[in-house]
Design a protein around this motif. Structure first.
Motif, PDB file in Angstrom:
ATOM      1  N   LEU A 108      -7.629   6.724   3.865  1.00 31.01           N
ATOM      2  CA  LEU A 108      -7.104   6.203   2.593  1.00 31.01           C
ATOM      3  C   LEU A 108      -6.288   4.934   2.849  1.00 31.01           C
TER       4      LEU A 108
ATOM      5  N   VAL B 178       0.845  -1.201   0.000  1.00 31.27           N
ATOM      6  CA  VAL B 178       0.000   0.000   0.000  1.00 31.27           C
ATOM      7  C   VAL B 178       0.879   1.250   0.000  1.00 31.27           C
TER       8      VAL B 178
ATOM      9  N   ALA C 112      -8.410  -2.821   0.116  1.00 34.12           N
ATOM     10  CA  ALA C 112      -8.529  -3.007  -1.333  1.00 34.12           C
ATOM     11  C   ALA C 112      -7.494  -4.020  -1.831  1.00 34.12           C
ATOM     12  N   VAL C 113      -6.270  -3.940  -1.282  1.00 33.46           N
ATOM     13  CA  VAL C 113      -5.240  -4.902  -1.720  1.00 33.46           C
ATOM     14  C   VAL C 113      -5.662  -6.316  -1.316  1.00 33.46           C
TER      15      VAL C 113
ATOM     16  N   ASN D 195       2.765   1.744  -3.376  1.00 35.56           N
ATOM     17  CA  ASN D 195       1.995   2.104  -4.571  1.00 35.56           C
ATOM     18  C   ASN D 195       1.197   3.385  -4.434  1.00 35.56           C
ATOM     19  N   ASN D 196       1.340   4.037  -3.303  1.00 34.58           N
ATOM     20  CA  ASN D 196       0.517   5.215  -3.095  1.00 34.58           C
ATOM     21  C   ASN D 196       1.378   6.429  -2.794  1.00 34.58           C
TER      22      ASN D 196
ATOM     23  N   ASN E 246      -8.545   2.053   3.718  1.00 34.56           N
ATOM     24  CA  ASN E 246      -9.275   1.561   2.540  1.00 34.56           C
ATOM     25  C   ASN E 246      -8.365   0.854   1.555  1.00 34.56           C
ATOM     26  N   GLU E 247      -7.162   1.415   1.376  1.00 38.33           N
ATOM     27  CA  GLU E 247      -6.223   0.799   0.424  1.00 38.33           C
ATOM     28  C   GLU E 247      -5.771  -0.585   0.901  1.00 38.33           C
ATOM     29  N   TYR E 248      -5.537  -0.677   2.195  1.00 38.50           N
ATOM     30  CA  TYR E 248      -5.131  -1.980   2.769  1.00 38.50           C
ATOM     31  C   TYR E 248      -6.219  -3.020   2.475  1.00 38.50           C
TER      32      TYR E 248
END
Ligand SMILES: Nc1ncnc2c1ncn2[C@@H]1O[C@H](COP(=O)(O)OP(=O)(O)OP(=O)(O)O)[C@@H](O)[C@H]1O
Length: 630
Positions: A173, A120, A180-181, A123-124, A176-178
């Motif tokens: 964020l 995460v 999402a991965v 890539n962010n 949510n990203e964690y």
């Protein structure tokens, strides 16, 4: 031995419908009452209803199942298991109701969660700054803190219940990203198991209703250890209509605060939300007068001594250092094992009737050596039943199984590639697990690894063709290891592989026994391993060495509690924090003392050598809890 329930125990077991809270002290027969309640409900009432019996550990569930195995159709009429196991089952059978078309896989290992989080950050762009430039140590600490934060948020059902807590944009964020991965790999973490089950129950009232009708009775063990998410899940399951809930617990044994648990869900929320009747169970059936007196001194009014008849023994011993403490304990154990008898203990004393407990596993270091010298067998009690292969061969096998059941699993695919020593992660033009594993073979350069991979692939192939071939698949690997010169030249390595295979076979056996034929799938098996399958293989193997958390619910005739120094027990972090943390340490000590049935010996060293300086001993203060005890 046939045990007759006391009048009060029977009152609970045979109580009429309605919500009930049993506040029971240590050794008062909580587990027994709960077990007998399930038996009573199933045998005294006609109908096809089921009982839901939720325990805190797999071991407790196993114990309950064993005690109830004589009850007719127990497997069909009762779900006995941990809350996580129940939730997983709910997701498996009703997940489609909230759009879960493919059963997600649990990434249970801390390391896996760390890798997901690193991805995460990597890539962010807006998050990357938090991990760039930091020293390795600071980065590790930061990642550890973030993972704890995410876990905490999930335990608070973040995004599923309304909270007043304001969260800044970047933190949201990150969260949510964690997720999402994980989701992109059809995976969930341990905390998600409760969150998803909760989501099903609140968003699909028809499912909740079905479950309420199916499980006419809900019984919950160790309810003092419930956390917010677990309690809300029970509320969502029961709704307003269902109130046949029995919670059993002991507020003085609440020791999972670090997990978000609080006794107040049982003592306050449950009582108010369900208008539960409260019954106290105080009579102690386990311990001697000496043990109970010590427990009572530590926490006044925690146990009832009035009916205890056996004297037993209790002492506190100060030792010069950790070495002399270990010698003291080993000598005493040797004495008991040689003499085999004690006036207060019925029958012969064996190693299995003795336990040495500590606040953390490091206190046992010197003792292990001493027990070894005296040839006294001992076994470590594990805190959880998470199984992880030790050998590289079985690590690869396990990673392959994960890919087989979940071809979207990128994380473990990369881990497998690394173990196969591939320089680059290959891009494969297939999304079918077995094909992926097949094609991967082309990229292996090392002939030795290629050889091993060929065997592993054969094993995956047979399992993939039918789940019933699971053992056959393992036997292929076993046969290879037994005949390969590579392994006969390295017996230690061979030993690890064989042990890993034995463990997997044992896990499979337990899983097979607990699972109906139609529910038996490789994917389900892998998820059950992730939640922990109890193997019960620690039985009859020697003196138990265990941390307090690992022996919760157990009992031994003779208990030693070692390393009772300030900073160790209570733990230094709790000493710093004070308040609730320190109070929980006292509960920990209470749990430790009350594991003893007859004889209890507490020890502490006056001095210790620090790991970084073996020359100069450092003075140690005795634990503050000893002031209560002496
Ligand atoms: N009515 C009874 N008569 C005799 N022995 C009993 C009775 N009820 C329970 N026991 C015994 O007392 C001991 C403690 O019981 P159990 O483990 O159920 O208590 P518990 O309340 O769950 O304990 P803890 O919370 O401290 O782990 C066990 O050895 C059990 O067999």
């Amino acid at each position: 031995m046939e045990i007759r329930l006391s009048y009060k125990q029977r009152l609970i077991v045979e109580s009429k419908d309605g919500p009930m809270l049993v506040l029971a002290s240590a050794g008062s027969g909580k587990t027994r009452v709960l077990t007998e309640r399930v038996r009573y409900l199933l045998s005294s009432q006609p109908g096809t209803f089921k009982v839901l019996a939720l325990t805190f550990t797999n071991k407790a569930a196993d114990e309950m199942q064993t005690r109830l195995k004589d009850v007719q159709s127990i497997k069909d009429r009762a779900f006995i298991g941990t809350i996580h196991k129940f939730c997983l089952e709910l997701i498996r059978s009703k997940g489609t109701a909230i759009g879960i078309d493919k059963m997600p896989h649990i990434f249970e290992r801390e390391n896996d969660r760390r890798e997901i989080l690193l991805e995460v950050f990597e890539n962010n762009l807006s998050l990357k700054k938090y991990v760039t430039g930091a020293s390795d140590k600071d980065r590790q600490k930061f990642i550890f803190d973030v993972l704890n934060y995410i876990s905490q948020q999930k335990k608070n059902l973040c995004g599923l219940v309304q909270t007043n807590e304001a969260t800044d944009e970047e933190t949201m964020l990150l969260f949510n990203e964690y997720n999402a991965v994980l989701s992109s790999q059809n995976a969930i973490d341990f905390d998600d198991v409760i969150c998803l089950a909760y989501k099903i129950l609140v968003e699909r009232p028809a499912v909740a209703d079905l479950y309420r009708k199916m499980f006419r009775y809900v019984c919950i063990d160790e309810a003092q250890d419930l956390n917010f998410a677990q309690y809300e899940l029970i509320k969502a399951l029961c709704g307003k209509q269902h109130n046949n809930i029995l919670m059993v617990g002991d507020p003085n044994q609440a020791i999972y605060g670090f997990n978000g648990s609080s006794k107040t869900f049982m003592t306050e929320n449950f009582v108010i939300d369900f208008n539960a009747q409260i019954i106290q169970l105080a009579e102690n059936f386990r311990s001697s007068i000496s043990v109970l007196t010590a427990a009572q001194k530590l926490i006044p009014n925690s146990v009832d001594i009035s009916d205890a008849v056996i004297n037993g023994e209790f002492s506190i011993s100060e030792c010069q250092n950790e070495q002399s403490e270990a010698e003291f304990i080993a000598n005493k154990i040797k004495f008991f094992l040689d003499s085999k008898k004690h006036n207060d203990i019925e029958g012969d004393i064996t190693a299995e009737r003795i336990a040495v407990l500590g606040r953390n596993k490091y206190v046992f270091k010197s003792l292990e050596k001493e027990l070894g010298k005296e040839r006294i067998p001992f076994v470590y009690k594990k805190t959880n039943d998470l199984s992880e292969p030790v050998s590289d061969l079985l690590k690869m096998y396990d990673l392959g199984i994960r890919i087989l059941v979940n071809s979207l699993d990128k994380l473990h695919f990369i881990q497998l590639c690394k173990l196969l020593e591939l320089e680059k992660i290959p891009l494969l033009d297939t999304n079918v697990g077995i094909d992926k594993l097949y094609k991967l073979s082309d990229f292996i350069i090392s002939p030795d690894i290629k050889n091993e991979y060929t065997i592993l692939f054969e094993s995956w192939k047979v399992v993939n063709s039918s789940i019933n071939n699971f053992i056959k698949g393992l036997e292929l690997i076993e046969a290879y290891v037994n005949t390969s010169p590579h392994y006969s030249n390295d017996l230690i390595k061979k030993g690890f592989v064989i042990q890993d295979i034995e463990e997997l076979k044992a896990l499979w056996k337990v899983y097979s026994l607990q699972t109906t034929a139609e529910n038996k799938t490789l994917s389900n098996f892998r998820n059950q391993i992730a939640l922990g399958i109890s193997l019960n293989n620690n039985k009859n193997t020697g003196v138990t060495l265990g941390t307090v958390h690992s022996v919760k619910g157990l009992e031994f005739d003779i208990v030693f509690l070692m390393g009772m120094n300030e900073g160790t027990f209570p733990d230094y972090r709790a000493v710093k924090e004070g308040g609730a943390s320190l109070n929980e340490e006292k509960n920990n000590a209470f749990v430790a003392l009350t594991r003893s049935k007859r004889l209890l010996y507490v020890t502490y060293p006056k001095q210790k050598f620090m790991p970084w300086d073996k020359e100069t001993p450092v003075n140690q203060a005795p634990s503050r809890f000893l002031r209560n005890l002496s």
